[in-house]
Scaffold this active site. Structure first.
Site, PDB file in Angstrom:
ATOM      1  N   ASP A  15       0.866  -1.172   0.000  1.00 43.54           N
ATOM      2  CA  ASP A  15       0.000   0.000   0.000  1.00 43.54           C
ATOM      3  C   ASP A  15       0.907   1.229   0.000  1.00 43.54           C
ATOM      4  OD1 ASP A  15      -1.765   2.046   0.341  1.00 43.54           O
ATOM      5  OD2 ASP A  15      -2.888   1.099   1.973  1.00 43.54           O
ATOM      6  N   ARG A  53       0.580   8.586 -14.229  1.00 44.45           N
ATOM      7  CA  ARG A  53       0.593   9.938 -14.798  1.00 44.45           C
ATOM      8  C   ARG A  53       1.758  10.709 -14.190  1.00 44.45           C
ATOM      9  NH1 ARG A  53      -5.617  12.116 -15.635  1.00 44.45           N
ATOM     10  NH2 ARG A  53      -6.655  10.090 -15.447  1.00 44.45           N
ATOM     11  N   ARG A  99       4.658  12.481  -5.752  1.00 46.09           N
ATOM     12  CA  ARG A  99       3.778  12.665  -4.591  1.00 46.09           C
ATOM     13  C   ARG A  99       3.888  11.505  -3.609  1.00 46.09           C
ATOM     14  NH1 ARG A  99       0.512  14.814  -8.742  1.00 46.09           N
ATOM     15  NH2 ARG A  99      -0.723  12.917  -8.977  1.00 46.09           N
ATOM     16  N   GLY A 107      -5.426   8.549 -21.298  1.00 45.95           N
ATOM     17  CA  GLY A 107      -5.489   8.047 -22.669  1.00 45.95           C
ATOM     18  C   GLY A 107      -5.232   6.563 -22.729  1.00 45.95           C
ATOM     19  N   HIS A 108      -5.475   5.998 -23.911  1.00 44.00           N
ATOM     20  CA  HIS A 108      -5.165   4.603 -24.190  1.00 44.00           C
ATOM     21  C   HIS A 108      -4.510   4.519 -25.563  1.00 44.00           C
ATOM     22  CE1 HIS A 108      -6.636   2.498 -20.718  1.00 44.00           C
ATOM     23  NE2 HIS A 108      -7.793   3.143 -20.755  1.00 44.00           N
ATOM     24  N   ASP A 109      -4.105   3.308 -25.903  1.00 45.50           N
ATOM     25  CA  ASP A 109      -3.346   3.082 -27.131  1.00 45.50           C
ATOM     26  C   ASP A 109      -3.972   3.763 -28.350  1.00 45.50           C
ATOM     27  OD1 ASP A 109      -1.205   1.178 -28.571  1.00 45.50           O
ATOM     28  OD2 ASP A 109      -3.072   1.076 -29.694  1.00 45.50           O
ATOM     29  N   ASN A 157      -5.833   6.367 -28.550  1.00 41.57           N
ATOM     30  CA  ASN A 157      -5.646   7.817 -28.478  1.00 41.57           C
ATOM     31  C   ASN A 157      -4.226   8.214 -28.876  1.00 41.57           C
ATOM     32  OD1 ASN A 157      -7.349   7.293 -25.474  1.00 41.57           O
ATOM     33  ND2 ASN A 157      -8.346   8.198 -27.235  1.00 41.57           N
ATOM     34  N   TYR A 158      -3.240   7.438 -28.415  1.00 41.20           N
ATOM     35  CA  TYR A 158      -1.847   7.767 -28.721  1.00 41.20           C
ATOM     36  C   TYR A 158      -1.581   7.609 -30.218  1.00 41.20           C
ATOM     37  CZ  TYR A 158      -1.858   6.718 -23.723  1.00 41.20           C
ATOM     38  OH  TYR A 158      -2.174   6.663 -22.390  1.00 41.20           O
ATOM     39  N   ASP A 193       1.263   1.290 -27.216  1.00 48.56           N
ATOM     40  CA  ASP A 193       1.681   0.678 -25.953  1.00 48.56           C
ATOM     41  C   ASP A 193       3.005  -0.077 -26.082  1.00 48.56           C
ATOM     42  OD1 ASP A 193      -0.554   1.617 -24.666  1.00 48.56           O
ATOM     43  OD2 ASP A 193      -1.632  -0.281 -24.701  1.00 48.56           O
TER      44      ASP A 193
END
Length: 391
Positions: A74, A99, A105, A139-141, A143-144, A170
């Site tokens: 975790d 991302r 962070r 996004g996904h493949d 979109n790229y 990808d």
């Protein structure tokens, strides 16, 4: 004597999920690297649960994660981050696909980690890169590939762009460029003694495959290539897909004149030799005549013809034909892990390498890792009770 794999002794810690990062670490594992897959205690890699399943695990997950070890943490809890930092203290490579900004962070960004381990090669795979206006956009493949201009060239001239059957963004745009960057950084580290941060944008990586297609346009201001109209995208009769009498297909690619001449002889149309190129109308007329001839025999019959003719013509294999095709059986392109689960061999994995271990259960190696890192049994039990670790 068992062959030594080239990356034996390399320690990789992979925080990524789904396809791009796990495929990159699969290649590293297949080449001998020790790969630790860090997963969330709440279900792990999303791909684990995507059907179809074998038992409780996805076939796709098994195919991507053989030869790895799983640690369930975790990372929203300080103790989970501390375990990750200890694991990374002597790691050679880190792979992540969150991302931009997420690892920072969590306290696991490159600048924080390099203080404790300056030799670390940190590979961040994202859709649009670590900077720029779309850095935080989901996004996904598909979109790229769209943003890279690849989809703009995919499909027929008079139709909509076609959805490609592979995840080019990808795998080719992300995983393979990530591997290239990692191996280059490891090579440089031999001289400098320091690691590096490798920023891989899957969109940048996919667009790089338009290098040749865009060269005349970008270099000389020529008209950009048109969908379905370029030589290699359907613009010539001598480079395309043709249907056979049994509803199967042939890939026909005799681009060079000598191959075109051999092709025309083989199909019994030597008169077409002088008609390889020409105006758009002439090309379409040639295409129609070639299509009519090839439709006259089955795929198997044409395979027999072209087995004797060097003309760059091969059958379009269907997925269920691959594993038993003589080419792929001779090359050893389908392998089995130690549990008997079959998957594709990554191309650089030696054919005679030992069978990889099966994909690990979620958190299967967590307790053993913590013990190796110096945690006592009481602390491990407490961390498990509080949900900091799983497995």
């Amino acid at each position: 004597m068992t062959q030594r794999l080239p990356l034996e002794g390399l320690k990789v810690v992979d925080f990524s999920r789904l396809l791009p990062g796990p495929y990159a670490s699969l290649v590293l594992a297949d080449l001998g690297a020790e790969v630790w897959k860090v997963e969330d205690v709440r279900g792990g890699d999303y791909l684990r649960w995507m059907p179809p399943l074998t038992g409780k695990t996805s076939y796709a997950f098994n195919a991507l994660n053989g030869g790895k070890r799983s640690v369930a943490l975790d990372l929203k809890k300080p103790e989970g981050v501390e375990v990750a930092k200890r694991l990374l203290a002597d790691a050679d490579v880190l792979i992540e696909s969150f991302r931009p900004g997420v690892m920072d962070r969590l306290g696991l960004g490159y600048e924080a980690l390099r203080q404790a381990n300056p030799r670390l090669v940190y590979c961040a795979i994202s859709g649009y890169g670590q900077d720029g206006p779309l850095r935080e956009r989901a996004g996904h493949d598909l979109n790229y590939q769209a943003m890279a201009g690849v989809l703009g060239l995919a499909g027929p001239r008079d139709g909509a762009p076609a959805v490609p059957p592979i995840q080019l963004g990808d795998i080719a745009g992300g995983a393979l460029w990530g591997l290239t960057g990692v191996l280059a950084a490891l090579f440089a580290r031999q001289t400098t003694g320091e690691g590096a941060c490798v920023d891989v944008s899957m969109t940048d990586g996919a667009m790089a495959f338009l290098h040749m297609a865009l060269a005349p346009h970008l270099g000389a201001g020529a008209a950009p290539p048109a969908r379905g109209g370029d030589t290699l995208t359907g613009g010539q009769a001598c480079y395309g897909i043709y249907e056979t009498a049994d509803g199967r297909f042939l890939s026909v690619a005799p681009l060079e004149p000598k191959f075109w001449q051999a092709f025309c002889q083989a199909i019994g149309r030597p008169d077409l030799q002088a008609r390889q190129f020409g105006s758009a109308e002439q090309i379409e007329a040639t295409r129609a005549e070639v299509a009519a001839v090839l439709k006259g025999r089955t795929r198997a019959e044409w395979e027999a013809v072209f087995a004797q003719t060097d003309a760059c013509c091969e059958p379009v294999l269907e997925p269920d034909e691959l594993a038993s095709h003589p080419l792929h059986t001779a090359r050893g392109n389908v392998i089995e892990d130690a549990a008997g689960t079959r998957r594709l061999r990554t191309p650089l994995r030696p054919v005679d390498a030992p069978a990889p271990t099966p994909a690990p259960a979620l958190g299967a190696d967590t307790r053993a890792l913590l013990a190796a890192l110096g945690y006592d049994e009481g602390t491990i039990a407490d961390l498990a009770l509080r949900g900091v670790i799983g497995g």
